[in-house]
Enzyme design. Structure first.
Site, PDB file in Angstrom:
ATOM      1  CB  SER A 176      -0.892   0.037   1.237  1.00 52.83           C
ATOM      2  OG  SER A 176      -1.704  -1.107   1.307  1.00 52.83           O
TER       3      SER A 176
HETATM    4  N1  SAH Z   1      -0.203  -4.504   4.106  1.00 47.88           N
HETATM    5  C1  SAH Z   1       0.512  -5.114   3.017  1.00 47.88           C
HETATM    6  C2  SAH Z   1      -0.228  -5.031   1.725  1.00 47.88           C
HETATM    7  C3  SAH Z   1      -1.007  -6.213   1.583  1.00 47.88           C
HETATM    8  S1  SAH Z   1      -1.756  -6.573   0.032  1.00 47.88           S
HETATM    9  C4  SAH Z   1       1.862  -4.499   2.863  1.00 47.88           C
HETATM   10  O1  SAH Z   1       2.171  -3.572   3.621  1.00 47.88           O
HETATM   11  O2  SAH Z   1       2.619  -4.966   2.025  1.00 47.88           O
HETATM   12  C5  SAH Z   1      -2.955  -7.693   0.709  1.00 47.88           C
HETATM   13  C6  SAH Z   1      -2.411  -8.985   1.193  1.00 47.88           C
HETATM   14  O3  SAH Z   1      -3.511  -9.720   1.727  1.00 47.88           O
HETATM   15  C7  SAH Z   1      -1.801  -9.859   0.101  1.00 47.88           C
HETATM   16  O4  SAH Z   1      -0.509 -10.253   0.467  1.00 47.88           O
HETATM   17  C8  SAH Z   1      -2.748 -11.047   0.019  1.00 47.88           C
HETATM   18  O5  SAH Z   1      -2.108 -12.271  -0.301  1.00 47.88           O
HETATM   19  C9  SAH Z   1      -3.317 -11.086   1.422  1.00 47.88           C
HETATM   20  N2  SAH Z   1      -4.594 -11.785   1.548  1.00 47.88           N
HETATM   21  C10 SAH Z   1      -5.655 -11.771   0.699  1.00 47.88           C
HETATM   22  N3  SAH Z   1      -6.646 -12.552   1.158  1.00 47.88           N
HETATM   23  C11 SAH Z   1      -6.213 -13.083   2.342  1.00 47.88           C
HETATM   24  C12 SAH Z   1      -6.777 -13.959   3.311  1.00 47.88           C
HETATM   25  N4  SAH Z   1      -7.984 -14.500   3.169  1.00 47.88           N
HETATM   26  N5  SAH Z   1      -6.042 -14.277   4.400  1.00 47.88           N
HETATM   27  C13 SAH Z   1      -4.803 -13.759   4.570  1.00 47.88           C
HETATM   28  N6  SAH Z   1      -4.216 -12.929   3.693  1.00 47.88           N
HETATM   29  C14 SAH Z   1      -4.902 -12.577   2.603  1.00 47.88           C
END
Ligand code: SAH
Length: 199
Positions: A50
């Site tokens: 993000s």
């Molecule tokens: N906060 C993160 C950005 C995350 S992008 C950062 O600072 O880099 C969103 C993330 O959520 C991705 O890595 C994706 O794989 C994860 N995600 C999506 N669905 C999910 C679920 N059901 N359980 C756990 N993680 C999940």
């Protein structure tokens, strides 16, 4: 930093944390030179890190309830995890993609962050093991907040999460008190979807 302040990040400790955590170690080398732009960046597997403003905003909002034990759903690169770890006693973070889990764990180790634990698991299940949580921060968007996350939230606790479909997501604050849940919209956002199942 100045830009974050202008955008409404007023909490000095949040600005300091964003300043302290080196964002370039959370992206692949090819992207490292762009790591300090105020934009989201690819981290592989169609996922994104993000933009700093959103990380700062979500952190600032969560901190208002002074959470000690926090659950993060969607570790991704681990950048938000690293920032958030500075503000709570224990941070538990769940990620569904095992490769991202491994990389994020390594990065936290590099930064000597020892109060954050990353689990390879599906955020749609929450994380019963350490519940209830004073704060839950979700970084991928579900269509609606999973009931299990509401159940795992402590009284007085707060969830900060993007909710909705691709082009129409609201960043929401959900506060839990003895009288029930109070929900507010902060602003329109765009996150990757919360997807069920592990890989
Ligand atoms: N906060 C993160 C950005 C995350 S992008 C950062 O600072 O880099 C969103 C993330 O959520 C991705 O890595 C994706 O794989 C994860 N995600 C999506 N669905 C999910 C679920 N059901 N359980 C756990 N993680 C999940």
């Amino acid at each position: 930093m100045e830009r974050l302040r202008v955008q409404g990040i007023t909490e000095p400790s949040v600005l300091a944390a964003i300043n302290e955590v080196p964002r370039h170690i959370f992206v692949d080398e090819a992207m490292a030179q762009r790591a300090y732009e105020d934009t989201s960046l690819p981290i592989g597997f169609n996922q994104t890190l993000s933009q700093p403003f959103i990380v700062a905003l979500m952190t600032q909002i969560l901190l208002e309830v002074k959470p000690r034990v926090v659950l993060e759903v969607g570790t991704g690169s681990g950048y938000q995890t690293a920032v958030l770890s500075k503000f709570c006693d224990q941070l538990y973070s769940v990620e569904r993609i095992s490769d991202l889990v491994k990389k994020a764990r390594q990065r936290l180790r590099t930064l000597s962050i020892d109060n954050a634990t990353i689990y390879h698991s599906d955020g749609f299940e929450g994380l019963e093991r350490h519940a209830p949580y004073d704060g839950i921060l979700v970084t991928a968007a579900p269509k609606e907040i999973p009931q299990v996350l509401l159940d795992q939230l402590a009284d007085g606790g707060r969830i900060v999460a993007p909710v909705g479909l691709d082009l129409n997501q609201d960043l929401k604050i959900i506060d839990k008190s003895e009288n029930g849940l109070v929900e507010r919209n902060v602003e329109k956002v765009r996150f990757v979807p919360l997807v069920s199942g592990k890989t």
